[in-house]
Write a protein that holds these residues in place. Structure first.
Motif, PDB file in Angstrom:
ATOM      1  N   ASP A  26       0.793  -1.237   0.000  1.00 60.57           N
ATOM      2  CA  ASP A  26       0.000   0.000   0.000  1.00 60.57           C
ATOM      3  C   ASP A  26       0.825   1.289   0.000  1.00 60.57           C
ATOM      4  O   ASP A  26       0.259   2.374   0.124  1.00 60.57           O
ATOM      5  CB  ASP A  26      -0.981   0.049   1.193  1.00 60.57           C
ATOM      6  CG  ASP A  26      -2.212  -0.805   0.941  1.00 60.57           C
ATOM      7  OD1 ASP A  26      -2.397  -1.227  -0.227  1.00 60.57           O
ATOM      8  OD2 ASP A  26      -2.963  -1.059   1.889  1.00 60.57           O
ATOM      9  N   GLY A  28       2.512   2.268  -2.576  1.00 58.08           N
ATOM     10  CA  GLY A  28       2.338   2.885  -3.889  1.00 58.08           C
ATOM     11  C   GLY A  28       3.161   2.313  -5.041  1.00 58.08           C
ATOM     12  O   GLY A  28       3.338   2.992  -6.052  1.00 58.08           O
ATOM     13  N   LYS A  29       3.614   1.069  -4.902  1.00 53.92           N
ATOM     14  CA  LYS A  29       4.412   0.445  -5.975  1.00 53.92           C
ATOM     15  C   LYS A  29       3.626   0.362  -7.279  1.00 53.92           C
ATOM     16  O   LYS A  29       4.107   0.772  -8.334  1.00 53.92           O
ATOM     17  CB  LYS A  29       4.838  -0.975  -5.563  1.00 53.92           C
ATOM     18  CG  LYS A  29       5.663  -1.047  -4.308  1.00 53.92           C
ATOM     19  CD  LYS A  29       5.967  -2.479  -3.904  1.00 53.92           C
ATOM     20  CE  LYS A  29       4.764  -3.246  -3.435  1.00 53.92           C
ATOM     21  NZ  LYS A  29       4.204  -2.789  -2.153  1.00 53.92           N
ATOM     22  N   THR A  30       2.403  -0.202  -7.176  1.00 54.67           N
ATOM     23  CA  THR A  30       1.580  -0.380  -8.376  1.00 54.67           C
ATOM     24  C   THR A  30       1.237   0.972  -8.996  1.00 54.67           C
ATOM     25  O   THR A  30       1.306   1.132 -10.218  1.00 54.67           O
ATOM     26  CB  THR A  30       0.282  -1.135  -8.019  1.00 54.67           C
ATOM     27  OG1 THR A  30       0.638  -2.282  -7.235  1.00 54.67           O
ATOM     28  CG2 THR A  30      -0.462  -1.592  -9.252  1.00 54.67           C
ATOM     29  N   SER A  31       0.900   1.935  -8.137  1.00 50.85           N
ATOM     30  CA  SER A  31       0.551   3.274  -8.640  1.00 50.85           C
ATOM     31  C   SER A  31       1.717   3.890  -9.403  1.00 50.85           C
ATOM     32  O   SER A  31       1.524   4.509 -10.453  1.00 50.85           O
ATOM     33  CB  SER A  31       0.156   4.196  -7.491  1.00 50.85           C
ATOM     34  OG  SER A  31      -0.899   3.636  -6.755  1.00 50.85           O
ATOM     35  N   ASN A 124       6.874   8.546  -1.300  1.00 45.18           N
ATOM     36  CA  ASN A 124       5.615   8.709  -2.035  1.00 45.18           C
ATOM     37  C   ASN A 124       4.502   9.371  -1.200  1.00 45.18           C
ATOM     38  O   ASN A 124       4.648   9.523   0.003  1.00 45.18           O
ATOM     39  CB  ASN A 124       5.159   7.321  -2.503  1.00 45.18           C
ATOM     40  CG  ASN A 124       4.014   7.381  -3.486  1.00 45.18           C
ATOM     41  OD1 ASN A 124       3.861   8.358  -4.230  1.00 45.18           O
ATOM     42  ND2 ASN A 124       3.193   6.345  -3.498  1.00 45.18           N
ATOM     43  N   LYS A 125       3.460   9.730  -1.873  1.00 44.70           N
ATOM     44  CA  LYS A 125       2.231  10.299  -1.299  1.00 44.70           C
ATOM     45  C   LYS A 125       2.473  11.673  -0.687  1.00 44.70           C
ATOM     46  O   LYS A 125       1.834  12.044   0.295  1.00 44.70           O
ATOM     47  CB  LYS A 125       1.619   9.347  -0.250  1.00 44.70           C
ATOM     48  CG  LYS A 125       1.401   7.910  -0.761  1.00 44.70           C
ATOM     49  CD  LYS A 125       0.418   7.147   0.094  1.00 44.70           C
ATOM     50  CE  LYS A 125       0.339   5.689  -0.361  1.00 44.70           C
ATOM     51  NZ  LYS A 125      -0.657   4.903   0.341  1.00 44.70           N
ATOM     52  N   ASP A 127       1.530  14.339  -1.787  1.00 46.50           N
ATOM     53  CA  ASP A 127       0.343  15.185  -1.976  1.00 46.50           C
ATOM     54  C   ASP A 127      -0.571  15.154  -0.749  1.00 46.50           C
ATOM     55  O   ASP A 127      -1.453  15.993  -0.599  1.00 46.50           O
ATOM     56  CB  ASP A 127      -0.432  14.697  -3.209  1.00 46.50           C
ATOM     57  CG  ASP A 127      -0.880  13.250  -3.064  1.00 46.50           C
ATOM     58  OD1 ASP A 127      -2.058  13.011  -2.825  1.00 46.50           O
ATOM     59  OD2 ASP A 127      -0.023  12.338  -3.170  1.00 46.50           O
ATOM     60  N   SER A 160       4.663  11.988  -5.839  1.00 46.98           N
ATOM     61  CA  SER A 160       3.277  11.567  -5.684  1.00 46.98           C
ATOM     62  C   SER A 160       2.971  10.705  -6.904  1.00 46.98           C
ATOM     63  O   SER A 160       2.883  11.219  -8.021  1.00 46.98           O
ATOM     64  CB  SER A 160       2.332  12.762  -5.634  1.00 46.98           C
ATOM     65  OG  SER A 160       0.999  12.311  -5.845  1.00 46.98           O
ATOM     66  N   ALA A 161       2.861   9.401  -6.675  1.00 50.45           N
ATOM     67  CA  ALA A 161       2.583   8.481  -7.787  1.00 50.45           C
ATOM     68  C   ALA A 161       1.195   8.766  -8.350  1.00 50.45           C
ATOM     69  O   ALA A 161       0.923   8.500  -9.515  1.00 50.45           O
ATOM     70  CB  ALA A 161       2.686   7.038  -7.318  1.00 50.45           C
ATOM     71  N   LYS A 162       0.328   9.324  -7.484  1.00 49.56           N
ATOM     72  CA  LYS A 162      -1.039   9.608  -7.889  1.00 49.56           C
ATOM     73  C   LYS A 162      -1.085  10.826  -8.834  1.00 49.56           C
ATOM     74  O   LYS A 162      -1.732  10.773  -9.875  1.00 49.56           O
ATOM     75  CB  LYS A 162      -1.867   9.905  -6.640  1.00 49.56           C
ATOM     76  CG  LYS A 162      -3.345   9.915  -6.856  1.00 49.56           C
ATOM     77  CD  LYS A 162      -4.027  10.103  -5.508  1.00 49.56           C
ATOM     78  CE  LYS A 162      -5.516  10.240  -5.636  1.00 49.56           C
ATOM     79  NZ  LYS A 162      -6.113  10.429  -4.288  1.00 49.56           N
TER      80      LYS A 162
HETATM   81  P1  GDP Z   1       1.177  -1.100  -3.481  1.00 53.73           P
HETATM   82  O1  GDP Z   1       0.510  -2.095  -2.589  1.00 53.73           O
HETATM   83  O2  GDP Z   1       2.503  -0.693  -2.926  1.00 53.73           O
HETATM   84  O3  GDP Z   1       1.258  -1.531  -4.903  1.00 53.73           O
HETATM   85  O4  GDP Z   1       0.306   0.237  -3.401  1.00 53.73           O
HETATM   86  P2  GDP Z   1      -0.761   0.840  -4.440  1.00 53.73           P
HETATM   87  O5  GDP Z   1      -0.110   1.454  -5.588  1.00 53.73           O
HETATM   88  O6  GDP Z   1      -1.803  -0.203  -4.685  1.00 53.73           O
HETATM   89  O7  GDP Z   1      -1.359   2.028  -3.547  1.00 53.73           O
HETATM   90  C1  GDP Z   1      -2.057   1.813  -2.344  1.00 53.73           C
HETATM   91  C2  GDP Z   1      -3.061   2.921  -2.118  1.00 53.73           C
HETATM   92  O8  GDP Z   1      -2.384   4.173  -1.975  1.00 53.73           O
HETATM   93  C3  GDP Z   1      -4.037   3.094  -3.273  1.00 53.73           C
HETATM   94  O9  GDP Z   1      -5.308   3.407  -2.748  1.00 53.73           O
HETATM   95  C4  GDP Z   1      -3.475   4.287  -4.038  1.00 53.73           C
HETATM   96  O10 GDP Z   1      -4.458   4.999  -4.733  1.00 53.73           O
HETATM   97  C5  GDP Z   1      -2.852   5.112  -2.941  1.00 53.73           C
HETATM   98  N1  GDP Z   1      -1.719   5.900  -3.411  1.00 53.73           N
HETATM   99  C6  GDP Z   1      -0.636   5.461  -4.089  1.00 53.73           C
HETATM  100  N2  GDP Z   1       0.199   6.471  -4.381  1.00 53.73           N
HETATM  101  C7  GDP Z   1      -0.388   7.589  -3.871  1.00 53.73           C
HETATM  102  C8  GDP Z   1      -0.013   8.975  -3.859  1.00 53.73           C
HETATM  103  O11 GDP Z   1       1.009   9.405  -4.368  1.00 53.73           O
HETATM  104  N3  GDP Z   1      -0.858   9.837  -3.214  1.00 53.73           N
HETATM  105  C9  GDP Z   1      -2.023   9.401  -2.630  1.00 53.73           C
HETATM  106  N4  GDP Z   1      -2.787  10.333  -2.037  1.00 53.73           N
HETATM  107  N5  GDP Z   1      -2.397   8.135  -2.644  1.00 53.73           N
HETATM  108  C10 GDP Z   1      -1.601   7.235  -3.255  1.00 53.73           C
END
Ligand code: GDP
Length: 297
Positions: A26, A28-31, A124-125, A127, A160-162
């Motif tokens: 969670d 943000g790897k996938t994002s 990450n995150k 934002d 911010s990956a988002k």
């Molecule tokens: P993973 O488990 O590491 O692959 O994480 P995900 O990419 O699935 O991200 C987990 C959650 O964090 C999701 O709900 C994303 O939308 C959120 N998220 C990922 N990157 C960001 C970011 O840069 N900013 C915000 N606000 N949320 C993010």
């Protein structure tokens, strides 16, 4: 047998870095992988890459390339390493700035260190209103990992990956790290590399995504990958475009193998189709004998 001929220094040409993204669940790897895949960090290409084939290549504005393994998490990384495959040059470790250094962040760091793979941190995150990137950097410092703006040598980038903030800068830092590694491979020989993923497609048969690590792979080549073999009938890049050849650090989907090899299996190209088939058959037999033996014990 598979001969390993050593390359002459003059035959080695620069190649793109191969990058894996790791980090806590969670964070943000996938994002991050999705953002890089879909958005226009890719020079001259609009629309981005829509399909998932386990690995993809991007070209930056300056023409430099990076190959990404699109299998987030260190399970894939360790599974490949367990099979003897070293496919990663640089690890991006994602750590969420609204969280602490977590157990899987530490695990990812130790996996990269054990493999001797340099790390670039993506904090990450940023934002989020409760983001505290300095908290992550201080946590890293407590682990003796000093990032650049804390006076150390390890690269990190707030992102911010988002929203895409800082992603371009992150990739530039990856390329800087790659420069130090002076990555090279000989493109002028029969291809070799590693299987990233493989599956059976209803219409097309067995599709394997492989990463060419040395040499050049061409349509018509006889490939041995793990316990499978076959003549390459078609090759596609991550955009689904048909291609005729693929050099070092290029991910490519191939059609023509007689089955689905496992992620982490090595592949080699043979001059002679029969030789590839014989080795594949021998490997299948060996495995059958071994499983019979373990069942008896
Ligand atoms: P993973 O488990 O590491 O692959 O994480 P995900 O990419 O699935 O991200 C987990 C959650 O964090 C999701 O709900 C994303 O939308 C959120 N998220 C990922 N990157 C960001 C970011 O840069 N900013 C915000 N606000 N949320 C993010």
């Amino acid at each position: 047998a598979i001969e390993e001929v050593e390359d002459k220094p003059e035959d080695l040409k620069p190649r793109a870095p191969i990058v894996t993204v790791m980090g806590h669940v969670d964070h943000g790897k996938t994002s991050l992988l999705d953002y890089i895949r879909k958005e226009n960090v890719i020079a001259g290409e609009s629309g981005g890459i829509t399909q998932h084939i386990g690995a993809y290549g991007v070209t930056l504005d300056n023409g430099q390339k990076i190959a990404f393994l699109d299998t987030p998490g260190h399970e894939a990384f360790t599974a490949m390493r367990a099979r003897g495959a070293q496919v990663t040059d640089i690890a991006i470790i994602v750590a969420a700035a609204d969280d602490d250094i977590m157990p899987q962040t530490k695990e990812a760091i130790s996996h990269a260190q054990a493999a001797g793979v340099p790390i670039v941190f993506a904090i990450n995150k940023i934002d989020k209103p409760d983001a505290k990137p300095e908290n992550i950097k201080s946590g890293l410092a407590q682990m003796n990992l000093l990032v650049e703006d804390w006076g150390g040598k390890i690269q990190s980038q707030d992102i911010s990956a988002k929203m895409g903030t800082g992603v371009k800068e992150l990739l530039e830092k990856v390329l800087l790290e790659a420069e130090l590694l002076e990555l090279k491979a000989n493109p002028d020989k029969l291809a070799q590399g590693t299987v990233v993923e493989a599956f059976l497609d209803k219409g097309r048969g067995y599709v394997s995504t492989i990463l060419v690590q040395a040499g050049t792979l061409r349509i018509g080549d006889y490939v041995l990958a793990g316990k499978n073999s076959g003549k390459i009938k078609a090759m596609q890049d991550e955009r689904g475009n048909d291609i005729k050849e693929a050099g070092p650090s290029t991910p490519v989907s191939i059609l023509g193998l007689d089955g689905a090899p496992q992620a982490g299996d090595k592949f080699n190209v043979f001059e002679d189709e029969r030789e590839a088939k014989q080795i594949a058959t021998k490997r299948t037999q060996l495995q059958r004998e071994q499983s019979v033996r373990t069942q008896r014990h």
